[in-house]
Design a protein around this motif. Sequence first.
Motif, PDB file in Angstrom:
ATOM      1  N   MET A   1       0.840  -1.194   0.000  1.00 24.81           N
ATOM      2  CA  MET A   1       0.000   0.000   0.000  1.00 24.81           C
ATOM      3  C   MET A   1       0.880   1.252   0.000  1.00 24.81           C
ATOM      4  SD  MET A   1      -2.582   1.272   2.990  1.00 24.81           S
ATOM      5  CE  MET A   1      -1.183   1.626   4.036  1.00 24.81           C
ATOM      6  N   GLN A   2       0.806   2.070  -1.048  1.00 20.61           N
ATOM      7  CA  GLN A   2       1.592   3.299  -1.105  1.00 20.61           C
ATOM      8  C   GLN A   2       0.879   4.389  -0.312  1.00 20.61           C
ATOM      9  OE1 GLN A   2       4.438   4.041  -2.736  1.00 20.61           O
ATOM     10  NE2 GLN A   2       4.826   2.106  -3.772  1.00 20.61           N
ATOM     11  N   SER A   3       1.626   5.140   0.465  1.00 16.12           N
ATOM     12  CA  SER A   3       0.988   6.220   1.219  1.00 16.12           C
ATOM     13  C   SER A   3       0.969   7.491   0.379  1.00 16.12           C
ATOM     14  CB  SER A   3       1.763   6.462   2.511  1.00 16.12           C
ATOM     15  OG  SER A   3       3.121   6.608   2.223  1.00 16.12           O
ATOM     16  N   LYS A   4       0.062   8.417   0.693  1.00 14.52           N
ATOM     17  CA  LYS A   4      -0.004   9.693  -0.016  1.00 14.52           C
ATOM     18  C   LYS A   4       0.190  10.809   1.001  1.00 14.52           C
ATOM     19  CE  LYS A   4      -2.893   8.699  -4.033  1.00 14.52           C
ATOM     20  NZ  LYS A   4      -3.034   7.264  -3.871  1.00 14.52           N
ATOM     21  N   PRO A   5       1.447  11.069   1.361  1.00 17.56           N
ATOM     22  CA  PRO A   5       1.698  12.045   2.407  1.00 17.56           C
ATOM     23  C   PRO A   5       1.470  13.473   1.931  1.00 17.56           C
ATOM     24  CG  PRO A   5       3.750  11.217   1.503  1.00 17.56           C
ATOM     25  CD  PRO A   5       2.658  10.466   0.820  1.00 17.56           C
ATOM     26  N   HIS A   6       1.212  14.343   2.862  1.00 18.13           N
ATOM     27  CA  HIS A   6       1.120  15.755   2.565  1.00 18.13           C
ATOM     28  C   HIS A   6       2.483  16.202   2.025  1.00 18.13           C
ATOM     29  CE1 HIS A   6       0.720  20.034   3.057  1.00 18.13           C
ATOM     30  NE2 HIS A   6      -0.560  19.865   3.318  1.00 18.13           N
ATOM     31  N   SER A   7       2.478  17.085   1.006  1.00 14.61           N
ATOM     32  CA  SER A   7       3.737  17.413   0.337  1.00 14.61           C
ATOM     33  C   SER A   7       4.772  18.054   1.271  1.00 14.61           C
ATOM     34  CB  SER A   7       3.471  18.321  -0.856  1.00 14.61           C
ATOM     35  OG  SER A   7       2.844  19.487  -0.401  1.00 14.61           O
ATOM     36  N   LEU A   8       4.313  18.722   2.335  1.00 12.11           N
ATOM     37  CA  LEU A   8       5.269  19.328   3.268  1.00 12.11           C
ATOM     38  C   LEU A   8       6.205  18.293   3.882  1.00 12.11           C
ATOM     39  CD1 LEU A   8       3.470  21.860   5.647  1.00 12.11           C
ATOM     40  CD2 LEU A   8       5.521  22.255   4.279  1.00 12.11           C
ATOM     41  N   PHE A   9       5.719  17.069   3.973  1.00 14.81           N
ATOM     42  CA  PHE A   9       6.497  16.027   4.634  1.00 14.81           C
ATOM     43  C   PHE A   9       6.845  14.879   3.690  1.00 14.81           C
ATOM     44  CE2 PHE A   9       3.892  18.059   7.930  1.00 14.81           C
ATOM     45  CZ  PHE A   9       4.905  18.522   8.751  1.00 14.81           C
ATOM     46  N   ASP A  10       6.660  15.099   2.390  1.00  7.64           N
ATOM     47  CA  ASP A  10       6.840  14.017   1.416  1.00  7.64           C
ATOM     48  C   ASP A  10       8.310  13.597   1.321  1.00  7.64           C
ATOM     49  OD1 ASP A  10       6.542  12.221  -0.580  1.00  7.64           O
ATOM     50  OD2 ASP A  10       6.081  13.689  -2.158  1.00  7.64           O
ATOM     51  N   LEU A  11       8.559  12.310   1.484  1.00  9.89           N
ATOM     52  CA  LEU A  11       9.929  11.790   1.369  1.00  9.89           C
ATOM     53  C   LEU A  11      10.075  10.841   0.190  1.00  9.89           C
ATOM     54  CD1 LEU A  11      10.668  11.031   5.160  1.00  9.89           C
ATOM     55  CD2 LEU A  11      11.225  13.105   3.860  1.00  9.89           C
ATOM     56  N   SER A  12       9.159  10.939  -0.783  1.00 17.01           N
ATOM     57  CA  SER A  12       9.227  10.047  -1.948  1.00 17.01           C
ATOM     58  C   SER A  12      10.593  10.165  -2.620  1.00 17.01           C
ATOM     59  CB  SER A  12       8.167  10.428  -2.986  1.00 17.01           C
ATOM     60  OG  SER A  12       6.901  10.347  -2.396  1.00 17.01           O
ATOM     61  N   ASP A  13      11.127   9.022  -3.042  1.00 19.35           N
ATOM     62  CA  ASP A  13      12.408   8.924  -3.746  1.00 19.35           C
ATOM     63  C   ASP A  13      13.624   9.244  -2.882  1.00 19.35           C
ATOM     64  OD1 ASP A  13      10.984   8.272  -6.075  1.00 19.35           O
ATOM     65  OD2 ASP A  13      10.720  10.400  -6.552  1.00 19.35           O
ATOM     66  N   LYS A  14      13.423   9.449  -1.596  1.00 19.22           N
ATOM     67  CA  LYS A  14      14.574   9.676  -0.710  1.00 19.22           C
ATOM     68  C   LYS A  14      15.086   8.332  -0.204  1.00 19.22           C
ATOM     69  CE  LYS A  14      14.020  14.274  -0.284  1.00 19.22           C
ATOM     70  NZ  LYS A  14      14.837  15.159  -1.079  1.00 19.22           N
ATOM     71  N   VAL A  15      16.392   8.275   0.031  1.00 15.80           N
ATOM     72  CA  VAL A  15      16.999   7.081   0.624  1.00 15.80           C
ATOM     73  C   VAL A  15      17.469   7.450   2.034  1.00 15.80           C
ATOM     74  CG1 VAL A  15      18.879   5.406   0.468  1.00 15.80           C
ATOM     75  CG2 VAL A  15      17.745   6.233  -1.615  1.00 15.80           C
ATOM     76  N   ALA A  16      16.960   6.728   3.014  1.00 16.87           N
ATOM     77  CA  ALA A  16      17.274   7.036   4.414  1.00 16.87           C
ATOM     78  C   ALA A  16      17.998   5.861   5.069  1.00 16.87           C
ATOM     79  CB  ALA A  16      15.993   7.336   5.183  1.00 16.87           C
ATOM     80  N   ILE A  17      18.980   6.188   5.908  1.00 14.65           N
ATOM     81  CA  ILE A  17      19.638   5.177   6.744  1.00 14.65           C
ATOM     82  C   ILE A  17      19.306   5.504   8.199  1.00 14.65           C
ATOM     83  CG2 ILE A  17      21.837   4.184   7.495  1.00 14.65           C
ATOM     84  CD1 ILE A  17      23.108   5.190   4.901  1.00 14.65           C
ATOM     85  N   VAL A  18      18.852   4.520   8.940  1.00 14.49           N
ATOM     86  CA  VAL A  18      18.638   4.703  10.382  1.00 14.49           C
ATOM     87  C   VAL A  18      19.534   3.705  11.106  1.00 14.49           C
ATOM     88  CG1 VAL A  18      16.992   4.656  12.294  1.00 14.49           C
ATOM     89  CG2 VAL A  18      16.231   5.386  10.008  1.00 14.49           C
ATOM     90  N   THR A  19      20.613   4.183  11.709  1.00  9.42           N
ATOM     91  CA  THR A  19      21.506   3.237  12.411  1.00  9.42           C
ATOM     92  C   THR A  19      20.811   2.745  13.680  1.00  9.42           C
ATOM     93  OG1 THR A  19      22.668   4.873  13.793  1.00  9.42           O
ATOM     94  CG2 THR A  19      23.504   4.543  11.540  1.00  9.42           C
ATOM     95  N   GLY A  20      21.030   1.483  13.996  1.00  7.93           N
ATOM     96  CA  GLY A  20      20.358   0.907  15.168  1.00  7.93           C
ATOM     97  C   GLY A  20      18.853   0.934  15.015  1.00  7.93           C
ATOM     98  N   GLY A  21      18.399   0.778  13.778  1.00 13.78           N
ATOM     99  CA  GLY A  21      16.955   0.835  13.502  1.00 13.78           C
ATOM    100  C   GLY A  21      16.212  -0.437  13.873  1.00 13.78           C
ATOM    101  N   GLY A  22      16.933  -1.379  14.466  1.00 10.72           N
ATOM    102  CA  GLY A  22      16.323  -2.674  14.751  1.00 10.72           C
ATOM    103  C   GLY A  22      15.424  -2.701  15.970  1.00 10.72           C
TER     104      GLY A  22
END
Length: 269
Positions: A1-22
């Motif tokens: 299911m793709q989300s449709k975020p408000h554009s102010l917070f849109d992170l489409s096409d971004k690549v994020a790393i979260v260390t210790g994300g487990g």
Amino acid sequence: MQSKPHSLFDLSDKVAIVTGGGSGLGREFCDVLAEYGADVVCPDLYKERADETCKIIEKYGHRTLPLQSDLSRYDQVRDMFRKVMDNFGRVDILVNNAGISARPARISEVDLDDWHNVINIDLHGVFYCMREGLKIMIEQKSGNIINIASVLGIMVTPPSVLSVPPYVAAKFAVVGLTKEAAGEYGEYGIRVNCIAPGFHHGTRLGGKEIPQTPQPKPSEASPGVIERTPLGRTASPEELKGLLLYLASDSSSFMTGQIIAHDGGLSVW
Ligand SMILES: NC(=O)c1ccc[n+]([C@@H]2O[C@H](COP(=O)([O-])OP(=O)(O)OC[C@H]3O[C@@H](n4cnc5c(N)ncnc54)[C@H](O)[C@@H]3O)[C@@H](O)[C@H]2O)c1
């Protein structure tokens, strides 16, 4: 299911790393970044934790990459970034979250292994990830780093409440690194901010990472904390999602070098 975020917070096409994300706060960060459109890389000391987080956020329909990495080791940090670049070709958002705490002790009684363990991940790990992440972001001429320090990176509590010198030393240093990096790399369009969380219940903060040490959660270990917190409670990890999203998105496009406490007001005193 793709989300449709408000554009102010849109992170489409971004690549994020979260260390210790487990686990803990990191898992919540992975969740909100994926919900608002980002592909999420989750390196953790424990692969099974990273796998579990990625399984949870699959529902948003974006790419995920769970990795086993000991981010207190520079060779493994380099290897982690290599894998991210091989898979995604860029890094837009780097959340330096992986960390542990220490057994409460005053400075003269700090166990030297505790000191080194905490400094190795809470400070060296953040520095290593910033060093490698910044090289990529400089090339891209864009990037966004969010360091997770602690309210104990902007204040100390009386020893009767909590004394964790290696943790305090590492977190104050992360605050300094945040400001230093913001000043050095603004010219490349790179933003660097820092969250200083207060006490969030239901997270581990240590545990197995310091052998033979049962790690009481700060809220359990430090009854004085709640009395000193104007809002009179600890927070749930989900309450941090909004601030993380704000800093990760273009909503905060003119903000860099800032340290934001999320602590129920503990640091006002
Ligand atoms: N939970 C809180 O109340 C609180 C308060 C202030 C600051 N923080 C900070 O938030 C961050 C997350 O804390 P948490 O409470 O969610 O902890 P947590 O233990 O629940 O999660 C930390 C994660 O980091 C991973 N990790 C630990 N050492 C690692 C290493 N060497 N390499 C890779 N991964 C490693 C762990 O496996 C774990 O999944 C930490 O930096 C902590 O100092 C938390």
